[in-house]
Scaffold this motif. Structure first.
Motif, PDB file in Angstrom:
ATOM      1  N   PRO A 192       0.831  -1.048   0.019  1.00 15.36           N
ATOM      2  CA  PRO A 192      -0.066   0.044  -0.007  1.00 15.36           C
ATOM      3  C   PRO A 192       1.072   1.230   0.019  1.00 15.36           C
ATOM      4  N   ALA A 199      -2.100  -2.965  -6.961  1.00 11.80           N
ATOM      5  CA  ALA A 199      -3.290  -4.111  -6.844  1.00 11.80           C
ATOM      6  C   ALA A 199      -3.460  -4.227  -5.086  1.00 11.80           C
ATOM      7  N   ASP A 200      -3.163  -3.177  -4.532  1.00  9.13           N
ATOM      8  CA  ASP A 200      -3.539  -3.234  -3.200  1.00  9.13           C
ATOM      9  C   ASP A 200      -4.662  -3.293  -2.504  1.00  9.13           C
ATOM     10  N   PHE A 201      -4.858  -4.281  -1.800  1.00  9.21           N
ATOM     11  CA  PHE A 201      -6.204  -4.934  -1.500  1.00  9.21           C
ATOM     12  C   PHE A 201      -6.798  -4.035  -0.597  1.00  9.21           C
ATOM     13  N   THR A 202      -5.960  -3.448   0.403  1.00  7.84           N
ATOM     14  CA  THR A 202      -6.473  -2.263   1.364  1.00  7.84           C
ATOM     15  C   THR A 202      -7.322  -1.339   0.447  1.00  7.84           C
ATOM     16  N   SER A 203      -6.782  -0.575  -0.631  1.00  8.77           N
ATOM     17  CA  SER A 203      -7.232   0.526  -1.398  1.00  8.77           C
ATOM     18  C   SER A 203      -8.334   0.099  -1.968  1.00  8.77           C
ATOM     19  N   GLU A 204      -8.316  -1.233  -2.634  1.00  6.33           N
ATOM     20  CA  GLU A 204      -9.391  -1.787  -3.232  1.00  6.33           C
ATOM     21  C   GLU A 204     -10.695  -1.806  -2.821  1.00  6.33           C
ATOM     22  N   LEU A 205     -10.453  -2.432  -1.451  1.00  2.87           N
ATOM     23  CA  LEU A 205     -11.807  -2.257  -0.338  1.00  2.87           C
ATOM     24  C   LEU A 205     -12.127  -0.941  -0.042  1.00  2.87           C
ATOM     25  N   LEU A 206     -11.362   0.145   0.190  1.00  2.00           N
ATOM     26  CA  LEU A 206     -11.449   1.468   0.498  1.00  2.00           C
ATOM     27  C   LEU A 206     -12.480   1.851  -0.456  1.00  2.00           C
ATOM     28  N   SER A 207     -12.073   1.960  -1.880  1.00  2.00           N
ATOM     29  CA  SER A 207     -12.702   2.467  -3.032  1.00  2.00           C
ATOM     30  C   SER A 207     -14.110   1.919  -3.322  1.00  2.00           C
ATOM     31  N   LEU A 208     -13.938   0.476  -2.874  1.00  2.39           N
ATOM     32  CA  LEU A 208     -15.281  -0.311  -3.073  1.00  2.39           C
ATOM     33  C   LEU A 208     -16.602   0.241  -2.244  1.00  2.39           C
ATOM     34  N   ALA A 209     -15.937   0.661  -1.015  1.00  2.00           N
ATOM     35  CA  ALA A 209     -16.988   1.045   0.044  1.00  2.00           C
ATOM     36  C   ALA A 209     -17.904   2.231  -0.524  1.00  2.00           C
ATOM     37  N   TYR A 210     -17.205   2.818  -1.681  1.00  2.00           N
ATOM     38  CA  TYR A 210     -18.194   4.140  -2.222  1.00  2.00           C
ATOM     39  C   TYR A 210     -19.495   3.568  -2.873  1.00  2.00           C
ATOM     40  N   TYR A 211     -19.217   2.169  -3.323  1.00  2.00           N
ATOM     41  CA  TYR A 211     -20.332   1.732  -3.960  1.00  2.00           C
ATOM     42  C   TYR A 211     -21.319   0.885  -2.902  1.00  2.00           C
ATOM     43  N   ALA A 212     -20.950   0.844  -1.819  1.00  2.00           N
ATOM     44  CA  ALA A 212     -21.922   0.048  -0.820  1.00  2.00           C
ATOM     45  C   ALA A 212     -22.651   0.986   0.111  1.00  2.00           C
TER      46      ALA A 212
END
Lengths: 218, 218
Positions: free
Chosen positions: B189, B203-216
């Motif tokens: 990260p 391909a940082d997993f933590t960043s993927e999850l953080l940006s995914l939160a926008y859609y949730a």
């Protein structure tokens, strides 16, 4: 205009923010947190560009989606910008995530998530394998995949990670979305069908490596 | 025009293909392989769009980068298209990959890569931890990170995966690129600085999850 953290920004409901921008926000956020920890109060897009190895014009364009809060010739208020980005991403409260598939990858993702300080927390891990159900991954116990809908509904989970084999992915996704999940991170090497309004991000490692090969051949 | 697999296509050296297109090619490739295995010889962009839950116009636009080989009203020759995409990605020969960091994530990626049938193979795993050096991950033995440059040069490795902690990533990347690595998949990260001409995918997993939160949140 709506107000987030006391600052007027464009309504994110009326502005379609490109996915590429949303995906860069965590990178900005992480860097702003580092700047804040170092006592930096104001930062220019030029400095952000230098630090992040990115184009300052793109940074300005990205941040303009959230309003005109940078001051020309001065820069961005680090704390204000950090607050806005965190609010836009919905990181001002804990977000529970269900992980389906406790194989090598799922287990690694689970450990990784427990090691970092993030508001996005894997709170439920499911697997269909009786040998895995009931075992521990750090602080979590692997749950029976048969209870997936029940547990996801009970905890009102809206985010999920798919780390099951390709042929198991679609049925799992159908069950998750029927139980209220609206954002998916898919590590299975397969395309998924989801209901309207559900967002899927593909993070399939094999595909990443295949497309990376393009850049290695020249 | 150059010829790839006997078919005239636009020179990829003269046409700048957007990264987003390159990243979608493995998805097309995987699906074409499935079609071929099912005995399908010709496919239209409409059918590809239905199967992949994608926009047929985008598929046509993506594939047009590689020449006008689709036949209007008929579709694409599945075998021909598969060959072209594999050639463009450089998948017609094995590509060796170095993985640095044999923690939870690195180990999982290594196991995963050994389970799938892919021309992109992790052939070297490095770690700095004496407790890990010499241990096995499937068919591979963890090598001493001190030998990184020597081994990467010897095997002429051009692709690498970064799975080390954030603060260790930049020095590792400097060493890899000095030894000839030109394409990096970064799971740490942290933003990385690389020489001109080196490609980095995050391909940082933590960043993927953080940006995914926008859609949730909606």
């Amino acid at each position: 205009l709506i107000h987030i953290g006391g600052i007027a920004v464009l309504s994110i409901k009326n502005t379609r923010i490109p996915d590429a921008v949303i995906r860069r926000l965590p990178v900005y956020l992480r860097h702003l947190e580092q700047l804040l920890a170092s006592g930096v109060a104001v930062v220019s897009s030029q400095e952000l560009g230098d630090d992040l190895d990115a184009n300052p014009a793109q940074i300005r364009k990205d941040l303009a989606y959230f309003g005109e809060f940078g001051r020309k010739g001065v820069g961005y208020d680090v704390r204000q910008l950090k607050t806005i980005i965190a609010d836009i991403l919905g990181l001002n409260r804990q977000q529970a995530v269900a992980l389906v598939g406790a194989g090598h990858l799922g287990t690694a993702l689970c450990h990784h998530n427990q090691q970092v300080d993030s508001p996005i927390r894997i709170t439920h891990v499911f697997d269909a394998d009786p040998a895995k159900i009931g075992t521990r991954i750090g602080s979590l116990t692997v749950l029976d995949a048969r209870d997936l809908e029940f547990e996801v509904r009970r905890a009102q989970i809206r985010m999920a990670i798919i780390a099951v084999p390709a042929d198991a992915a679609q049925p799992v996704v159908d069950r998750l979305t029927s139980a209220g999940v609206v954002a998916l991170l898919n590590f299975a090497p397969v395309s998924l069908r989801v209901p309207e309004g559900v967002y899927v991000r593909h993070a399939d490692f094999t595909s990443e490596l295949l497309s990376l090969a393009y850049y290695a051949q020249r």
